[in-house]
Design a protein around this motif. Sequence first.
Motif, mmCIF file in Angstrom:
data_model
loop_
_atom_site.group_PDB
_atom_site.id
_atom_site.type_symbol
_atom_site.label_atom_id
_atom_site.label_comp_id
_atom_site.label_asym_id
_atom_site.label_seq_id
_atom_site.Cartn_x
_atom_site.Cartn_y
_atom_site.Cartn_z
ATOM 1 N N LEU A 111 0.818 -1.207 0.000
ATOM 2 C CA LEU A 111 0.000 0.000 0.000
ATOM 3 C C LEU A 111 0.858 1.265 0.000
ATOM 4 C CD1 LEU A 111 -2.890 -1.054 2.384
ATOM 5 C CD2 LEU A 111 -3.093 -0.484 -0.044
ATOM 6 N N GLU A 112 2.057 1.186 0.558
ATOM 7 C CA GLU A 112 2.945 2.347 0.496
ATOM 8 C C GLU A 112 3.365 2.622 -0.946
ATOM 9 O OE1 GLU A 112 6.280 2.183 3.073
ATOM 10 O OE2 GLU A 112 5.095 1.917 4.903
ATOM 11 N N ALA A 113 3.673 1.549 -1.677
ATOM 12 C CA ALA A 113 4.044 1.721 -3.088
ATOM 13 C C ALA A 113 2.846 2.217 -3.895
ATOM 14 C CB ALA A 113 4.569 0.414 -3.661
ATOM 15 N N LEU A 114 1.662 1.734 -3.552
ATOM 16 C CA LEU A 114 0.464 2.197 -4.244
ATOM 17 C C LEU A 114 0.225 3.674 -3.953
ATOM 18 C CD1 LEU A 114 -1.935 1.355 -6.021
ATOM 19 C CD2 LEU A 114 -3.183 0.762 -3.928
ATOM 20 N N THR A 115 0.489 4.085 -2.733
ATOM 21 C CA THR A 115 0.365 5.497 -2.367
ATOM 22 C C THR A 115 1.345 6.351 -3.166
ATOM 23 O OG1 THR A 115 -0.298 4.877 -0.123
ATOM 24 C CG2 THR A 115 0.455 7.133 -0.460
ATOM 25 N N ALA A 116 2.584 5.866 -3.280
ATOM 26 C CA ALA A 116 3.586 6.600 -4.053
ATOM 27 C C ALA A 116 3.172 6.716 -5.516
ATOM 28 C CB ALA A 116 4.939 5.901 -3.947
ATOM 29 N N LEU A 117 2.590 5.648 -6.059
ATOM 30 C CA LEU A 117 2.118 5.681 -7.444
ATOM 31 C C LEU A 117 0.996 6.710 -7.592
ATOM 32 C CD1 LEU A 117 2.190 4.440 -10.314
ATOM 33 C CD2 LEU A 117 0.536 2.745 -9.505
ATOM 34 N N ALA A 118 0.097 6.750 -6.618
ATOM 35 C CA ALA A 118 -0.991 7.723 -6.671
ATOM 36 C C ALA A 118 -0.448 9.145 -6.627
ATOM 37 C CB ALA A 118 -1.959 7.480 -5.514
ATOM 38 N N ARG A 119 0.542 9.384 -5.785
ATOM 39 C CA ARG A 119 1.156 10.717 -5.718
ATOM 40 C C ARG A 119 1.780 11.087 -7.077
ATOM 41 N NH1 ARG A 119 3.093 9.398 -0.213
ATOM 42 N NH2 ARG A 119 1.996 10.761 1.276
ATOM 43 N N GLN A 120 2.499 10.136 -7.661
ATOM 44 C CA GLN A 120 3.104 10.399 -8.967
ATOM 45 C C GLN A 120 2.054 10.736 -10.016
ATOM 46 O OE1 GLN A 120 5.500 7.001 -10.005
ATOM 47 N NE2 GLN A 120 6.604 7.033 -8.043
ATOM 48 N N GLY A 121 0.868 10.148 -9.850
ATOM 49 C CA GLY A 121 -0.211 10.394 -10.797
ATOM 50 C C GLY A 121 -1.017 11.636 -10.504
ATOM 51 N N GLY A 122 -0.660 12.369 -9.446
ATOM 52 C CA GLY A 122 -1.330 13.637 -9.173
ATOM 53 C C GLY A 122 -2.296 13.623 -8.020
ATOM 54 N N ALA A 123 -2.343 12.556 -7.229
ATOM 55 C CA ALA A 123 -3.246 12.544 -6.077
ATOM 56 C C ALA A 123 -2.791 13.572 -5.043
ATOM 57 C CB ALA A 123 -3.277 11.156 -5.446
ATOM 58 N N ASP A 124 -3.752 14.245 -4.401
ATOM 59 C CA ASP A 124 -3.375 15.210 -3.368
ATOM 60 C C ASP A 124 -3.012 14.462 -2.082
ATOM 61 O OD1 ASP A 124 -5.768 14.537 -2.032
ATOM 62 O OD2 ASP A 124 -6.874 16.167 -3.011
ATOM 63 N N GLU A 125 -2.487 15.209 -1.115
ATOM 64 C CA GLU A 125 -1.987 14.560 0.094
ATOM 65 C C GLU A 125 -3.108 13.939 0.926
ATOM 66 O OE1 GLU A 125 1.066 13.724 1.208
ATOM 67 O OE2 GLU A 125 1.532 14.283 -0.867
ATOM 68 N N ALA A 126 -4.284 14.537 0.854
ATOM 69 C CA ALA A 126 -5.402 13.976 1.618
ATOM 70 C C ALA A 126 -5.739 12.581 1.112
ATOM 71 C CB ALA A 126 -6.616 14.895 1.515
ATOM 72 N N LEU A 127 -5.856 12.442 -0.232
ATOM 73 C CA LEU A 127 -6.165 11.127 -0.795
ATOM 74 C C LEU A 127 -5.000 10.164 -0.594
ATOM 75 C CD1 LEU A 127 -7.928 9.179 -2.354
ATOM 76 C CD2 LEU A 127 -7.062 10.179 -4.487
ATOM 77 N N ALA A 128 -3.782 10.659 -0.766
ATOM 78 C CA ALA A 128 -2.612 9.801 -0.568
ATOM 79 C C ALA A 128 -2.602 9.229 0.846
ATOM 80 C CB ALA A 128 -1.334 10.578 -0.842
ATOM 81 N N GLY A 129 -2.954 10.040 1.812
ATOM 82 C CA GLY A 129 -3.006 9.570 3.191
ATOM 83 C C GLY A 129 -4.077 8.511 3.384
ATOM 84 N N GLU A 130 -5.224 8.709 2.760
ATOM 85 C CA GLU A 130 -6.295 7.723 2.869
ATOM 86 C C GLU A 130 -5.888 6.393 2.235
ATOM 87 O OE1 GLU A 130 -9.579 9.664 0.980
ATOM 88 O OE2 GLU A 130 -10.395 10.380 2.894
ATOM 89 N N ILE A 131 -5.217 6.440 1.077
ATOM 90 C CA ILE A 131 -4.768 5.217 0.420
ATOM 91 C C ILE A 131 -3.751 4.495 1.290
ATOM 92 C CG2 ILE A 131 -3.448 4.319 -1.559
ATOM 93 C CD1 ILE A 131 -4.813 6.495 -3.254
ATOM 94 N N ALA A 132 -2.835 5.243 1.880
ATOM 95 C CA ALA A 132 -1.817 4.635 2.738
ATOM 96 C C ALA A 132 -2.439 3.950 3.950
ATOM 97 C CB ALA A 132 -0.821 5.695 3.185
ATOM 98 N N ALA A 133 -3.551 4.479 4.423
ATOM 99 C CA ALA A 133 -4.203 3.926 5.611
ATOM 100 C C ALA A 133 -5.312 2.931 5.263
ATOM 101 C CB ALA A 133 -4.784 5.063 6.452
ATOM 102 N N ALA A 134 -5.502 2.629 3.984
ATOM 103 C CA ALA A 134 -6.580 1.734 3.562
ATOM 104 C C ALA A 134 -6.364 0.328 4.120
ATOM 105 C CB ALA A 134 -6.657 1.685 2.035
#
Length: 366
Positions: free
Chosen positions: A277-300
């Motif tokens: 999930l950390e790698a998925l979060t990093a991928l989301a950030r690279q794709g333009g996800a904001d920090e709020a969504l990135a945090g939610e993905i990391a905690a999913a």
Amino acid sequence: MIEDGKDLRRGWTTGACAAAAAKAAVSALVSGEFPDPVAVTLPGGQRPAFALAAQEKGEGFARATVIKDAGDDPDVTHGAAISATVRHREPGSGIAYRAGPGVGTITRPGLPLPPGEPAINPVPRRMIAEAIREATGSEDFEVEISVANGARLAERTLNPRLGILGGISILGTTGIVIPFSCSAWIHSIWRGIDVARAAGLTHVLGATGNASEKAGQALHGLDDIALIDMGDFVGGMLKYLRKHPVEKVTVAGGVAKMTKLAQGMLDVHSKRGLADLEALTALARQGGADEALAGEIAAANTVAHAFALAQAAGFDLGALVAARAWRTAAKALDHPGIALEILVFDRDGALRGRCGFAPAAHSDRP
């Protein structure tokens, strides 16, 4: 072998059991006596001995039965009764193989044997022939192999899709079943590709599960013969296709397994590791996800949960996963003459990500 701290016991293939049954039966046909136990030589030189579960001798025939022991492998044929019935043939006529009840018959080209032949594979045939020669010095016999409840067991295998009808196949290249090696599944993947190519198909779809297979089939309108039951063995399918190409290959799977493929795993079984999930979060950030969504993905809790969070935020996480999964798959396929596609589905069969067909040279996409 050791699995989760447990010493795992190896077993014997259907081919080894069939060879043992055939040797016992032919010995009785010639000498009147059934050897019990009966020893056979495997391709690697090992000489296991098999106990007979049943024996019968009648007018012009002898029959012996061996119970298959697959060791600690979760094999659908574990415990199956494999019988060989043998009869004399004219001198110089050689061995004739027959499919008895529970052994399939090949109906489609592309398999190691032509349509119309009993599904007794080449290596088991050689094992049977060697066992008979060892017992009699001759090969002039009809050998009928049957498997109790084989037609029912075959429903739990890929035989119906491969066009092997009426029962199971007699298999095995070494005679030995290695627990959890999944070699039978890998070989079924290869045979599925062979059958599709022999039928002239130019597009095959390998799926990790039933939902993604049905959804991918509906999306492209593919025949059943084009569907490869890839399961978790993405790499096993792609590496075989590299040497046995078709024009178009679709890899389809659920969000978690395709995320693992995106993270570089070519065997996406849960025992090989979980999606990161950390790698998925990093991928989301690279794709333009904001920090709020990135945090939610990391905690999913799960990948599926992460996808649901991204969807609720209007963020196309599936497209990013599909694109990264395409890169992993293309590197394994490594064939610019094959167009590769990735499809990502949720558990309901809804398309959640797609990376369209492009030549599978892994440097073609960022």
